[in-house]
Design a protein around this motif. Structure first.
Motif, PDB file in Angstrom:
ATOM      1  N   ASP A 278     -42.362  16.905 -75.002  1.00 55.63           N
ATOM      2  CA  ASP A 278     -41.423  18.022 -74.955  1.00 55.63           C
ATOM      3  C   ASP A 278     -40.003  17.539 -74.658  1.00 55.63           C
ATOM      4  OD1 ASP A 278     -43.545  19.742 -75.417  1.00 55.63           O
ATOM      5  OD2 ASP A 278     -43.915  20.028 -73.291  1.00 55.63           O
ATOM      6  N   GLU A 279     -39.076  18.437 -74.949  1.00 53.39           N
ATOM      7  CA  GLU A 279     -37.688  18.104 -74.696  1.00 53.39           C
ATOM      8  C   GLU A 279     -37.332  18.414 -73.252  1.00 53.39           C
ATOM      9  OE1 GLU A 279     -36.362  20.376 -77.946  1.00 53.39           O
ATOM     10  OE2 GLU A 279     -35.554  18.657 -79.018  1.00 53.39           O
ATOM     11  N   SER A 280     -36.422  17.667 -72.714  1.00 52.56           N
ATOM     12  CA  SER A 280     -35.932  17.969 -71.375  1.00 52.56           C
ATOM     13  C   SER A 280     -34.503  17.462 -71.316  1.00 52.56           C
ATOM     14  CB  SER A 280     -36.791  17.280 -70.317  1.00 52.56           C
ATOM     15  OG  SER A 280     -36.590  15.883 -70.364  1.00 52.56           O
ATOM     16  N   ASP A 281     -33.800  17.857 -70.291  1.00 53.13           N
ATOM     17  CA  ASP A 281     -32.431  17.393 -70.138  1.00 53.13           C
ATOM     18  C   ASP A 281     -32.404  15.870 -70.097  1.00 53.13           C
ATOM     19  OD1 ASP A 281     -31.911  20.067 -69.920  1.00 53.13           O
ATOM     20  OD2 ASP A 281     -31.925  20.036 -67.732  1.00 53.13           O
ATOM     21  N   ILE A 282     -33.431  15.307 -69.470  1.00 56.83           N
ATOM     22  CA  ILE A 282     -33.491  13.860 -69.323  1.00 56.83           C
ATOM     23  C   ILE A 282     -33.589  13.153 -70.673  1.00 56.83           C
ATOM     24  CG2 ILE A 282     -34.838  11.928 -68.451  1.00 56.83           C
ATOM     25  CD1 ILE A 282     -33.830  13.218 -66.147  1.00 56.83           C
ATOM     26  N   VAL A 283     -34.553  13.534 -71.461  1.00 58.19           N
ATOM     27  CA  VAL A 283     -34.712  12.817 -72.721  1.00 58.19           C
ATOM     28  C   VAL A 283     -33.532  13.097 -73.635  1.00 58.19           C
ATOM     29  CG1 VAL A 283     -37.224  12.811 -72.534  1.00 58.19           C
ATOM     30  CG2 VAL A 283     -36.107  14.558 -73.913  1.00 58.19           C
ATOM     31  N   ASP A 284     -32.859  14.212 -73.413  1.00 59.87           N
ATOM     32  CA  ASP A 284     -31.662  14.503 -74.195  1.00 59.87           C
ATOM     33  C   ASP A 284     -30.554  13.502 -73.900  1.00 59.87           C
ATOM     34  OD1 ASP A 284     -32.553  16.609 -75.587  1.00 59.87           O
ATOM     35  OD2 ASP A 284     -31.243  18.092 -74.678  1.00 59.87           O
ATOM     36  N   ILE A 285     -30.442  13.163 -72.660  1.00 58.51           N
ATOM     37  CA  ILE A 285     -29.269  12.429 -72.193  1.00 58.51           C
ATOM     38  C   ILE A 285     -29.546  10.944 -72.025  1.00 58.51           C
ATOM     39  CG2 ILE A 285     -27.705  12.224 -70.209  1.00 58.51           C
ATOM     40  CD1 ILE A 285     -27.152  14.659 -71.780  1.00 58.51           C
ATOM     41  N   SER A 286     -30.805  10.613 -71.758  1.00 57.76           N
ATOM     42  CA  SER A 286     -31.131   9.242 -71.384  1.00 57.76           C
ATOM     43  C   SER A 286     -30.606   8.213 -72.366  1.00 57.76           C
ATOM     44  CB  SER A 286     -32.651   9.078 -71.283  1.00 57.76           C
ATOM     45  OG  SER A 286     -33.053   9.217 -69.962  1.00 57.76           O
ATOM     46  N   LYS A 287     -30.216   7.117 -71.794  1.00 58.38           N
ATOM     47  CA  LYS A 287     -29.779   6.009 -72.601  1.00 58.38           C
ATOM     48  C   LYS A 287     -30.322   4.762 -71.951  1.00 58.38           C
ATOM     49  CE  LYS A 287     -25.684   4.382 -74.950  1.00 58.38           C
ATOM     50  NZ  LYS A 287     -24.246   4.213 -74.899  1.00 58.38           N
ATOM     51  N   PRO A 288     -31.173   3.968 -72.583  1.00 57.23           N
ATOM     52  CA  PRO A 288     -31.617   4.142 -73.958  1.00 57.23           C
ATOM     53  C   PRO A 288     -32.447   5.418 -74.154  1.00 57.23           C
ATOM     54  CG  PRO A 288     -32.935   2.504 -72.818  1.00 57.23           C
ATOM     55  CD  PRO A 288     -31.802   2.834 -71.915  1.00 57.23           C
ATOM     56  N   ALA A 289     -32.471   5.900 -75.381  1.00 55.30           N
ATOM     57  CA  ALA A 289     -33.184   7.128 -75.685  1.00 55.30           C
ATOM     58  C   ALA A 289     -34.662   6.988 -75.344  1.00 55.30           C
ATOM     59  CB  ALA A 289     -33.020   7.470 -77.159  1.00 55.30           C
ATOM     60  N   VAL A 290     -35.236   8.064 -74.852  1.00 56.83           N
ATOM     61  CA  VAL A 290     -36.649   8.058 -74.505  1.00 56.83           C
ATOM     62  C   VAL A 290     -37.429   8.729 -75.628  1.00 56.83           C
ATOM     63  CG1 VAL A 290     -38.375   8.819 -72.856  1.00 56.83           C
ATOM     64  CG2 VAL A 290     -36.057   8.261 -72.089  1.00 56.83           C
ATOM     65  N   PRO A 291     -38.343   8.015 -76.248  1.00 59.04           N
ATOM     66  CA  PRO A 291     -39.133   8.643 -77.293  1.00 59.04           C
ATOM     67  C   PRO A 291     -39.986   9.760 -76.699  1.00 59.04           C
ATOM     68  CG  PRO A 291     -40.005   6.483 -76.722  1.00 59.04           C
ATOM     69  CD  PRO A 291     -38.713   6.622 -75.999  1.00 59.04           C
ATOM     70  N   HIS A 292     -40.098  10.839 -77.412  1.00 55.82           N
ATOM     71  CA  HIS A 292     -40.895  11.943 -76.877  1.00 55.82           C
ATOM     72  C   HIS A 292     -41.505  12.757 -78.011  1.00 55.82           C
ATOM     73  CE1 HIS A 292     -36.737  13.278 -77.402  1.00 55.82           C
ATOM     74  NE2 HIS A 292     -37.214  14.492 -77.618  1.00 55.82           N
ATOM     75  N   ILE A 293     -42.642  13.328 -77.704  1.00 58.49           N
ATOM     76  CA  ILE A 293     -43.352  14.158 -78.672  1.00 58.49           C
ATOM     77  C   ILE A 293     -42.854  15.582 -78.531  1.00 58.49           C
ATOM     78  CG2 ILE A 293     -45.602  14.985 -79.402  1.00 58.49           C
ATOM     79  CD1 ILE A 293     -45.556  12.048 -79.710  1.00 58.49           C
ATOM     80  N   VAL A 294     -42.415  16.178 -79.615  1.00 61.24           N
ATOM     81  CA  VAL A 294     -41.983  17.573 -79.527  1.00 61.24           C
ATOM     82  C   VAL A 294     -42.943  18.474 -80.281  1.00 61.24           C
ATOM     83  CG1 VAL A 294     -39.557  17.029 -79.213  1.00 61.24           C
ATOM     84  CG2 VAL A 294     -40.443  17.368 -81.513  1.00 61.24           C
ATOM     85  N   GLN A 295     -43.200  19.603 -79.696  1.00 58.36           N
ATOM     86  CA  GLN A 295     -44.058  20.586 -80.344  1.00 58.36           C
ATOM     87  C   GLN A 295     -43.192  21.484 -81.215  1.00 58.36           C
ATOM     88  OE1 GLN A 295     -47.400  21.983 -78.083  1.00 58.36           O
ATOM     89  NE2 GLN A 295     -46.475  21.199 -76.224  1.00 58.36           N
ATOM     90  N   PRO A 296     -43.732  21.953 -82.309  1.00 59.48           N
ATOM     91  CA  PRO A 296     -42.953  22.785 -83.234  1.00 59.48           C
ATOM     92  C   PRO A 296     -42.847  24.214 -82.720  1.00 59.48           C
ATOM     93  CG  PRO A 296     -45.168  22.476 -84.076  1.00 59.48           C
ATOM     94  CD  PRO A 296     -45.099  21.703 -82.789  1.00 59.48           C
ATOM     95  N   VAL A 297     -41.969  24.387 -81.738  1.00 61.37           N
ATOM     96  CA  VAL A 297     -41.868  25.652 -81.017  1.00 61.37           C
ATOM     97  C   VAL A 297     -41.634  26.849 -81.941  1.00 61.37           C
ATOM     98  CG1 VAL A 297     -40.429  26.936 -79.401  1.00 61.37           C
ATOM     99  CG2 VAL A 297     -41.110  24.607 -78.873  1.00 61.37           C
ATOM    100  N   ALA A 298     -40.627  26.734 -82.794  1.00 63.20           N
ATOM    101  CA  ALA A 298     -40.294  27.865 -83.658  1.00 63.20           C
ATOM    102  C   ALA A 298     -41.470  28.214 -84.557  1.00 63.20           C
ATOM    103  CB  ALA A 298     -39.063  27.544 -84.492  1.00 63.20           C
ATOM    104  N   GLU A 299     -42.132  27.176 -85.036  1.00 60.33           N
ATOM    105  CA  GLU A 299     -43.259  27.410 -85.931  1.00 60.33           C
ATOM    106  C   GLU A 299     -44.421  28.075 -85.196  1.00 60.33           C
ATOM    107  OE1 GLU A 299     -45.326  24.717 -89.399  1.00 60.33           O
ATOM    108  OE2 GLU A 299     -43.977  23.751 -87.983  1.00 60.33           O
TER     109      GLU A 299
END
Lengths: 352, 352
Positions: free
Chosen positions: B286-307
DNA sequence: TTGAAAGCGTTACCAG
DNA sequence: CTGGTAACGCTTTCAA
């Protein structure tokens, strides 16, 4: 499979009593002694209860509401349900309302006054007894219509003129003042602020607070408030530019008066290869994953979410019962400055 | 001020027509040519519309629902409204439902089956036409009651046995597999996982996926899944201990299968003074403020929320109209691996 | 302690 | 095209 429809009449027939009796029993509150307080024979009541359960009876609220004029429900309309601040307040309102047997309908105006207008129509059609609204931009006119209709309404988060409304507001001037003052006490002098250009009251107040703190410190000339676009990707770019220029200019700290602007600030640090505190200090607003985790801890202003929820609901209930005085109708709450993260006071590696 | 009550009869009298006519007009959909499609004279319709507006008429949905049996509303019950994943889904459902003129009631079960039970009673009493539910723990029995009643129900996020339900699920085995596989392709071998001990299907599936990837890589013996408490402060402590021991053992990476566990992971790094990627790598969910901002980028699995939101609503509508086949009733969606943050592909300092 | 009956505002049905 | 009238399921008198 068709939806099972068990009516009060079915229960009455099966239990061999009148619909009136069933209605009495189904609406009876349990007294403290566990006994139902209604003018019905205890054994009859028990039998009715049993039959109702056996048949799977459930009150048809639409009918009840139609007849009684009361719906035991309220509507909460926020400007963005996926915004953490709002969704937490929603959850808290739901919890306290639930305890009193009230159902809460949540809706999201998407920061769109036209949509707010339609949503209000919808919920009024639902016979809700009251409204709790976080006004979106340009909500004044839409809400004045509501106050004409006479449906009790509480606004929070953003102020709206008009003495019909209940208002639950956080002292944002004080919040901005605290933020700037904290930085001043840290010994910083060159403190700037980044804010949106859309002019919502809460932000304007935070700006006022910042300005006041600076002026009191004799730094009125150093007040600098950068205005950015509300749209995310434009805002993000704006902030990167602002931070870069500011650092060159020798700016020491920023007040970032919303959660999102705070995140843009961190993003800018990342992009520019700067370090929080070493190169630049922030005071952010609201909790976020970042301020929770950041090390060193990022001071941030938190709004009293649970209190906002409770007071809004309590005030609305009072207004519904027409017991709210003019005094009651304005609730002012204080924000708090958190210096450690949410994890700040927790055990560290040292304690293992 | 009392709430204004303008009824269909008031409009009829004022417009000099029958209530039937008014009802026709008020329910008429606008055709594509802007004309109302109802068996009413155009001029009469116009007059009715005008009078309705002048008087401030609003349909009483309770009455309409009582009479017609339809309420044009659905209920969405999640286990925690303040959870970002759920609140985003709620917002998306609301948006798509709104377009079709449906009202959505959101409720929060607080991960409590008893409360879920009561909430379901409440919304059924509201005559909602259908339910979208994110099952809380131990929701099976409660939901089986719903399926007995025959009210169309769609579950998402967690699976529930029973062929009455519509189910919109993310392929969590695949998600766990992707997470582990990404790390394997990065050249890591010692990959572990931290999960809750509460045994919800989505997590168990992610564990299965992780295990499968490891076994396929011939690393079946290195599979290690740490189980932690669900309660936040206990969990946080657990994770610190796990990470500390793991690093000592030479563990190179972790799969952290929920947003919160991911945050606990970052917290542990902070507390232990470790660096992401240098000392330890993560794949989060899932997305979080952390993975949004982290450097180096943190790979993360996102669920297709809108879908998830769209498909859940669409399926529910189909079930309400009794047009859903057994095929329709199971929707499987794929999660995606994001390697850059949300800001990853955006302009950097270099572009200024 | 019990029950009969009158609506609440709307839509559905049938007649004109 | 238009209008009268009977429900929908419940709460609420009022009377027994």
């Amino acid at each position: 499979m068709a939806i099972k429809k068990v009516t009060i009449r079915d229960v009455a027939r099966e239990a061999g009593v009148s619909v009136t009796l069933v209605s009495f029993v189904m609406n009876a509150k349990e007294g403290k002694d566990g006994r139902l307080d209604c003018p019905v024979n205890v054994d009859t009541a028990k039998r009715v209860l049993q039959v109702a359960k056996k048949l799977g009876y459930r009150r048809n609220n639409a009918a009840a509401s139609l007849r009684s004029g009361r719906s035991r429900s309220i509507a909460v309309i926020v400007s963005d349900l996926s915004n953490q601040f709002f969704s937490e307040i929603c959850r808290d309102i739901e919890q306290v309302a639930y305890k009193e047997g009230y159902t809460v309908i949540f809706l999201s105006s998407e920061e769109n006054a036209d949509k707010l207008d339609k949503l209000i129509d919808t919920v009024i059609g639902f016979n809700v007894e009251g409204l709790i609204v976080a006004p979106c931009l340009d909500a004044e006119q839409v809400l004045s219509r509501v106050s004409n209709i006479g449906i009790p309404t509480v606004v929070f988060d953003r102020d709206i003129a008009g003495d019909h409304y209940g208002r639950v507001l956080v002292d944002n001037i004080d919040a901005g003042y605290m933020a700037a003052n904290y930085l001043l006490h840290q010994g910083f002098g060159k403190i700037e602020m980044i804010s949106y250009q859309n002019g919502v009251t809460s932000l304007l107040d935070r700006e006022t607070g910042y300005r006041k703190a600076m002026e009191e410190a004799g730094l009125g000339d150093d007040v600098r408030i950068h205005k950015i676009d509300y749209e995310a990707s434009a805002a993000k770019k704006d902030v990167i530019g602002i931070v870069r220029d500011a650092v060159k200019r020798g700016t020491e700290a920023f007040v970032l008066p919303t959660k999102k602007i705070g995140l843009y600030g961190f993003n800018a640090l990342n992009v520019l290869g700067l370090n929080i505190q070493k190169d630049l200090s922030f005071v952010c607003f609201d909790e976020s994953d970042i301020v929770d985790i950041s090390k060193p801890a990022v001071p941030h202003i938190v709004q009293p979410v649970a209190e906002i929820a409770e007071r809004s609901y309590a005030l609305l209930r009072k207004m519904i019962e027409e017991k709210a005085t003019d005094e009651d109708k304005l609730v002012r709450l204080k924000a708090k400055l958190e210096v450690g993260g949410r994890f700040g006071s927790e055990p560290t590696a040292a304690s293992f």
